[in-house]
Design an enzyme around this catalytic site. Structure first.
Site, PDB file in Angstrom:
ATOM      1  N   ASP A  10     -36.944  29.265  -2.194  1.00 43.55           N
ATOM      2  CA  ASP A  10     -36.967  30.029  -1.077  1.00 43.55           C
ATOM      3  C   ASP A  10     -36.010  31.172  -1.113  1.00 43.55           C
ATOM      4  OD1 ASP A  10     -37.401  30.441   1.618  1.00 43.55           O
ATOM      5  OD2 ASP A  10     -35.577  29.563   2.235  1.00 43.55           O
ATOM      6  N   SER A  11     -35.928  31.694   0.153  1.00 46.27           N
ATOM      7  CA  SER A  11     -35.316  33.223  -0.006  1.00 46.27           C
ATOM      8  C   SER A  11     -33.649  32.442   0.166  1.00 46.27           C
ATOM      9  CB  SER A  11     -35.518  33.921   0.929  1.00 46.27           C
ATOM     10  OG  SER A  11     -35.753  33.354   2.113  1.00 46.27           O
ATOM     11  N   CYS A  73     -41.081  29.275   1.256  1.00 43.04           N
ATOM     12  CA  CYS A  73     -40.831  30.314   1.818  1.00 43.04           C
ATOM     13  C   CYS A  73     -42.062  31.109   2.676  1.00 43.04           C
ATOM     14  CB  CYS A  73     -40.101  31.463   0.679  1.00 43.04           C
ATOM     15  SG  CYS A  73     -39.579  33.038   1.774  1.00 43.04           S
ATOM     16  N   THR A  75     -42.150  33.604   4.104  1.00 39.90           N
ATOM     17  CA  THR A  75     -42.502  35.001   3.914  1.00 39.90           C
ATOM     18  C   THR A  75     -43.330  35.505   2.381  1.00 39.90           C
ATOM     19  OG1 THR A  75     -40.557  35.653   4.937  1.00 39.90           O
ATOM     20  CG2 THR A  75     -41.132  37.332   3.734  1.00 39.90           C
ATOM     21  N   GLU A 154     -28.916  30.067  10.496  1.00 39.19           N
ATOM     22  CA  GLU A 154     -27.664  30.299   9.463  1.00 39.19           C
ATOM     23  C   GLU A 154     -26.466  30.205   9.880  1.00 39.19           C
ATOM     24  OE1 GLU A 154     -28.473  32.876   6.087  1.00 39.19           O
ATOM     25  OE2 GLU A 154     -30.386  32.012   5.855  1.00 39.19           O
ATOM     26  N   CYS A 188     -42.023  29.748   9.022  1.00 34.56           N
ATOM     27  CA  CYS A 188     -40.664  30.242   8.474  1.00 34.56           C
ATOM     28  C   CYS A 188     -40.047  28.737   8.324  1.00 34.56           C
ATOM     29  CB  CYS A 188     -39.934  31.096   9.376  1.00 34.56           C
ATOM     30  SG  CYS A 188     -38.337  31.222   8.479  1.00 34.56           S
ATOM     31  N   THR A 189     -39.633  28.267   7.012  1.00 35.81           N
ATOM     32  CA  THR A 189     -39.052  27.379   6.629  1.00 35.81           C
ATOM     33  C   THR A 189     -37.744  26.901   7.174  1.00 35.81           C
ATOM     34  OG1 THR A 189     -38.365  28.464   4.561  1.00 35.81           O
ATOM     35  CG2 THR A 189     -40.409  26.755   4.429  1.00 35.81           C
ATOM     36  N   HIS A 190     -37.108  28.022   7.894  1.00 34.37           N
ATOM     37  CA  HIS A 190     -35.911  27.817   8.548  1.00 34.37           C
ATOM     38  C   HIS A 190     -36.017  27.068   9.898  1.00 34.37           C
ATOM     39  CE1 HIS A 190     -33.833  30.612   5.705  1.00 34.37           C
ATOM     40  NE2 HIS A 190     -32.838  30.376   6.678  1.00 34.37           N
TER      41      HIS A 190
HETATM   42  N1  DGL Z   1     -37.241  30.959   4.564  1.00 37.60           N
HETATM   43  C1  DGL Z   1     -37.737  32.521   4.958  1.00 37.60           C
HETATM   44  C2  DGL Z   1     -39.278  32.239   5.308  1.00 37.60           C
HETATM   45  O1  DGL Z   1     -39.700  31.181   5.390  1.00 37.60           O
HETATM   46  C3  DGL Z   1     -37.103  32.918   5.969  1.00 37.60           C
HETATM   47  C4  DGL Z   1     -35.844  33.796   5.514  1.00 37.60           C
HETATM   48  C5  DGL Z   1     -36.219  35.158   4.968  1.00 37.60           C
HETATM   49  O2  DGL Z   1     -36.448  36.187   5.831  1.00 37.60           O
HETATM   50  O3  DGL Z   1     -36.101  35.273   3.940  1.00 37.60           O
HETATM   51  O4  DGL Z   1     -40.030  33.159   5.421  1.00 37.60           O
END
Ligand code: DGL
Length: 271
Positions: A10-11, A73, A75, A154, A188-190
């Site tokens: 993931d990012s 991720c 994105t 975060e 989004c995984t967050h």
């Molecule tokens: N984890 C990223 C996602 O699922 C979100 C954070 C990012 O913008 O990189 O899109």
């Protein structure tokens, strides 16, 4: 059977929602996770930059001879959906979050109205809507970018009763509520870390579909049906890499996974 590890990236820390579900479903698997914490967020970057980062992340995981790579991720999965990221790769299996997530959402909706929330890049790509319509053309899809959700997570503003998180969620989700969606994709995984706030704003009857959890369930099905699941008796090893400070990352690991035991955390370079 295969004792090789599953690679996940993931990012940043969001993909740990996938790791948490993977370890619950398949406790005997070794998992190697890469969080590109030095370059997060990807969601505000250009397509070419995201592609460059994703290729470097994949190349890093390939060094470990993993049996599968999961793009945890939203994105990367959306923006690069039609790019040949794995062309020439030696990895046997791979997946992004889109297909597993939309399959679960289509099965969950009763009123055929699905909401999708994600980073600006994910929502701009329109790829959740396209994927849903390929499965069920009668479903209406409503999308909304929620750029402030990632920094909330975060920075630990995740509690259901957190007033800042609630205010932002109300602002973002107002339209979704008005449209009467009965299923909401957390694209989004967050976002699963804001599940309490999101659910209390949307109402308990709206089903929340976590992209991190759905990709983990999908991985389990693939490994079992292809006889590639690990056969060992002992628990698998969890090895986490991040590209920025190990210290900061490990604080988040504890919050995201609920513990820090038997986890190896190291900083790495993916370039
Ligand atoms: N984890 C990223 C996602 O699922 C979100 C954070 C990012 O913008 O990189 O899109």
């Amino acid at each position: 059977m295969s004792e090789l590890a599953i690679g996940v990236f993931d990012s940043g820390i969001g993909g740990l929602t996938c790791v948490k579900e993977l370890t619950r479903l398949m406790p005997h698997e070794d998992i190697i996770y890469l969080g590109d914490t030095a370059r997060v967020p990807y969601g505000t970057k250009s397509v070419d930059t995201i592609a460059k980062y994703a290729k470097e992340d994949i190349a890093f995981l390939e060094r470990f001879n993993v049996k599968m790579i999961l793009i945890a991720c939203g994105t990367v999965s959306s923006v690069l959906m039609s790019r040949p990221l794995f062309e020439g790769s030696s990895v046997g299996a791979y997946s992004g979050v889109i297909y597993p997530t939309v399959t679960a959402a289509c099965a969950a909706t009763n009123n055929n109205r699905i909401g999708v929330i994600g980073t600006p890049a994910t929502i701009r790509s329109g790829c959740y809507g396209k994927a849903i319509r390929e499965i069920r053309s009668d479903i209406k899809v409503f999308s909304k970018a929620c750029p402030m959700f990632v920094p909330l997570v975060e920075n630990g503003y995740t509690d259901k009763d957190n007033q800042v998180a609630r205010l932002i969620a109300e602002e973002y989700l107002e339209g979704m509520k008005r449209e009467g969606v009965d299923t909401l994709i957390l694209g989004c995984t967050h976002y699963p870390h804001l599940e309490g706030v999101i659910s209390s704003v949307m109402g308990e009857n709206v089903k929340l579909i976590s992209s991190g959890a759905e990709i983990a369930k999908y991985a389990e099905r693939v490994l079992i049906t292809s006889s590639q699941a690990a056969g060992r008796e002992e628990p698998g090893k969890l090895t986490l890499y991040c590209t920025d400070s190990e210290e900061l990352f490990s604080e988040n690991v504890e919050t995201f996974l609920g513990h820090k035991e038997n986890i190896t955390i190291s900083t790495c370079s993916v370039k």
